[in-house]
Design a protein around this motif. Structure first.
Motif, PDB file in Angstrom:
ATOM      1  N   LEU A 141       0.834  -1.203   0.000  1.00  0.00           N
ATOM      2  CA  LEU A 141       0.000   0.000   0.000  1.00  0.00           C
ATOM      3  C   LEU A 141       0.870   1.256   0.000  1.00  0.00           C
ATOM      4  O   LEU A 141       0.601   2.211  -0.752  1.00  0.00           O
ATOM      5  CB  LEU A 141      -0.929  -0.008   1.216  1.00  0.00           C
ATOM      6  CG  LEU A 141      -1.921   1.132   1.321  1.00  0.00           C
ATOM      7  CD1 LEU A 141      -2.958   1.011   0.221  1.00  0.00           C
ATOM      8  CD2 LEU A 141      -2.588   1.110   2.677  1.00  0.00           C
ATOM      9  N   ILE A 142       1.918   1.267   0.800  1.00  0.00           N
ATOM     10  CA  ILE A 142       2.810   2.427   0.864  1.00  0.00           C
ATOM     11  C   ILE A 142       3.533   2.615  -0.468  1.00  0.00           C
ATOM     12  O   ILE A 142       3.647   3.737  -0.969  1.00  0.00           O
ATOM     13  CB  ILE A 142       3.809   2.266   2.031  1.00  0.00           C
ATOM     14  CG1 ILE A 142       3.066   2.436   3.358  1.00  0.00           C
ATOM     15  CG2 ILE A 142       4.962   3.254   1.926  1.00  0.00           C
ATOM     16  CD1 ILE A 142       3.872   2.075   4.569  1.00  0.00           C
TER      17      ILE A 142
ATOM     18  N   ALA B 194       2.561   1.632  -3.463  1.00  0.00           N
ATOM     19  CA  ALA B 194       1.594   2.076  -4.466  1.00  0.00           C
ATOM     20  C   ALA B 194       1.251   3.556  -4.261  1.00  0.00           C
ATOM     21  O   ALA B 194       1.134   4.314  -5.230  1.00  0.00           O
ATOM     22  CB  ALA B 194       0.340   1.215  -4.413  1.00  0.00           C
ATOM     23  N   GLY B 195       1.107   3.985  -3.011  1.00  0.00           N
ATOM     24  CA  GLY B 195       0.820   5.387  -2.721  1.00  0.00           C
ATOM     25  C   GLY B 195       1.956   6.305  -3.126  1.00  0.00           C
ATOM     26  O   GLY B 195       1.729   7.385  -3.695  1.00  0.00           O
ATOM     27  N   ASN B 196       3.185   5.872  -2.858  1.00  0.00           N
ATOM     28  CA  ASN B 196       4.342   6.677  -3.257  1.00  0.00           C
ATOM     29  C   ASN B 196       4.421   6.813  -4.770  1.00  0.00           C
ATOM     30  O   ASN B 196       4.712   7.897  -5.290  1.00  0.00           O
ATOM     31  CB  ASN B 196       5.638   6.053  -2.730  1.00  0.00           C
ATOM     32  CG  ASN B 196       5.858   6.375  -1.278  1.00  0.00           C
ATOM     33  OD1 ASN B 196       5.246   7.266  -0.731  1.00  0.00           O
ATOM     34  ND2 ASN B 196       6.745   5.627  -0.663  1.00  0.00           N
ATOM     35  N   TYR B 197       4.159   5.741  -5.484  1.00  0.00           N
ATOM     36  CA  TYR B 197       4.190   5.794  -6.951  1.00  0.00           C
ATOM     37  C   TYR B 197       3.101   6.728  -7.480  1.00  0.00           C
ATOM     38  O   TYR B 197       3.345   7.516  -8.395  1.00  0.00           O
ATOM     39  CB  TYR B 197       4.025   4.395  -7.535  1.00  0.00           C
ATOM     40  CG  TYR B 197       4.083   4.369  -9.035  1.00  0.00           C
ATOM     41  CD1 TYR B 197       5.279   4.572  -9.707  1.00  0.00           C
ATOM     42  CD2 TYR B 197       2.927   4.181  -9.791  1.00  0.00           C
ATOM     43  CE1 TYR B 197       5.334   4.576 -11.093  1.00  0.00           C
ATOM     44  CE2 TYR B 197       2.975   4.181 -11.172  1.00  0.00           C
ATOM     45  CZ  TYR B 197       4.176   4.374 -11.814  1.00  0.00           C
ATOM     46  OH  TYR B 197       4.220   4.383 -13.182  1.00  0.00           O
ATOM     47  N   ALA B 198       1.911   6.645  -6.893  1.00  0.00           N
ATOM     48  CA  ALA B 198       0.813   7.510  -7.336  1.00  0.00           C
ATOM     49  C   ALA B 198       1.147   8.979  -7.083  1.00  0.00           C
ATOM     50  O   ALA B 198       0.905   9.839  -7.947  1.00  0.00           O
ATOM     51  CB  ALA B 198      -0.475   7.121  -6.622  1.00  0.00           C
ATOM     52  N   LEU B 199       1.713   9.288  -5.916  1.00  0.00           N
ATOM     53  CA  LEU B 199       2.096  10.672  -5.627  1.00  0.00           C
ATOM     54  C   LEU B 199       3.206  11.154  -6.563  1.00  0.00           C
ATOM     55  O   LEU B 199       3.205  12.302  -6.996  1.00  0.00           O
ATOM     56  CB  LEU B 199       2.555  10.801  -4.172  1.00  0.00           C
ATOM     57  CG  LEU B 199       1.451  10.785  -3.125  1.00  0.00           C
ATOM     58  CD1 LEU B 199       2.054  10.745  -1.730  1.00  0.00           C
ATOM     59  CD2 LEU B 199       0.551  11.985  -3.280  1.00  0.00           C
ATOM     60  N   TYR B 200       4.133  10.288  -6.877  1.00  0.00           N
ATOM     61  CA  TYR B 200       5.220  10.648  -7.796  1.00  0.00           C
ATOM     62  C   TYR B 200       4.665  10.986  -9.180  1.00  0.00           C
ATOM     63  O   TYR B 200       5.050  11.990  -9.783  1.00  0.00           O
ATOM     64  CB  TYR B 200       6.225   9.498  -7.884  1.00  0.00           C
ATOM     65  CG  TYR B 200       7.269   9.678  -8.944  1.00  0.00           C
ATOM     66  CD1 TYR B 200       8.339  10.537  -8.752  1.00  0.00           C
ATOM     67  CD2 TYR B 200       7.191   8.983 -10.149  1.00  0.00           C
ATOM     68  CE1 TYR B 200       9.299  10.718  -9.736  1.00  0.00           C
ATOM     69  CE2 TYR B 200       8.143   9.151 -11.135  1.00  0.00           C
ATOM     70  CZ  TYR B 200       9.196  10.015 -10.920  1.00  0.00           C
ATOM     71  OH  TYR B 200      10.135  10.184 -11.895  1.00  0.00           O
TER      72      TYR B 200
ATOM     73  N   TYR C  35       1.623  11.935  -9.925  1.00  0.00           N
ATOM     74  CA  TYR C  35       0.833  13.158  -9.818  1.00  0.00           C
ATOM     75  C   TYR C  35       1.745  14.387  -9.800  1.00  0.00           C
ATOM     76  O   TYR C  35       1.475  15.390 -10.468  1.00  0.00           O
ATOM     77  CB  TYR C  35      -0.018  13.108  -8.548  1.00  0.00           C
ATOM     78  CG  TYR C  35      -0.779  14.369  -8.272  1.00  0.00           C
ATOM     79  CD1 TYR C  35      -1.911  14.701  -9.014  1.00  0.00           C
ATOM     80  CD2 TYR C  35      -0.362  15.257  -7.276  1.00  0.00           C
ATOM     81  CE1 TYR C  35      -2.605  15.871  -8.771  1.00  0.00           C
ATOM     82  CE2 TYR C  35      -1.049  16.427  -7.023  1.00  0.00           C
ATOM     83  CZ  TYR C  35      -2.169  16.728  -7.774  1.00  0.00           C
ATOM     84  OH  TYR C  35      -2.852  17.892  -7.535  1.00  0.00           O
TER      85      TYR C  35
END
Length: 103
Positions: A60-61, A63-69, A71
């Motif tokens: 989860l962490i 995937a969240g980091n990749y999504a923020l990157y 964005y």
């Protein structure tokens, strides 16, 4: 007489079948020897639960980091370059063979 972890034991008998006695004194027929009395599932292994929870949190962490990157790459403006000093500009021009103005 063999003791089991769940308070059951095989009673010694003369035949190939023995009786299994649980903690309450009730007897259950079972095969004597290396066989165990099988019962229903006792639930999931606690180690497996911890492994799944920790693994899920790590995924989860990530995937969240990749999504923020992704964005940030789309929405944030490009970085401003540092201003080049006059001294460095003069050196660069001399390297390229262009005479500096005023000389």
């Amino acid at each position: 007489m063999a003791e089991f972890a769940d308070n059951k034991r095989i009673l010694s008998g003369g035949s190939s079948f023995g009786e299994v006695e649980d903690g309450a004194g009730q007897c259950i027929e079972g095969i004597k020897g290396n066989a165990f009395v099988e019962e229903g599932a006792k639930g999931l292994n606690p180690g497996l639960i911890v492994l799944l929870v920790v693994g899920g949190l790590v995924l989860l962490i990530l995937a969240g980091n990749y999504a923020l990157y992704m964005y940030a790459q789309k929405t944030l403006p490009a970085r401003k370059k540092k201003p080049v000093s006059k001294k460095k500009m003069k050196r660069e021009r001399l390297k390229q063979g262009v005479s500096a103005p005023g000389e």
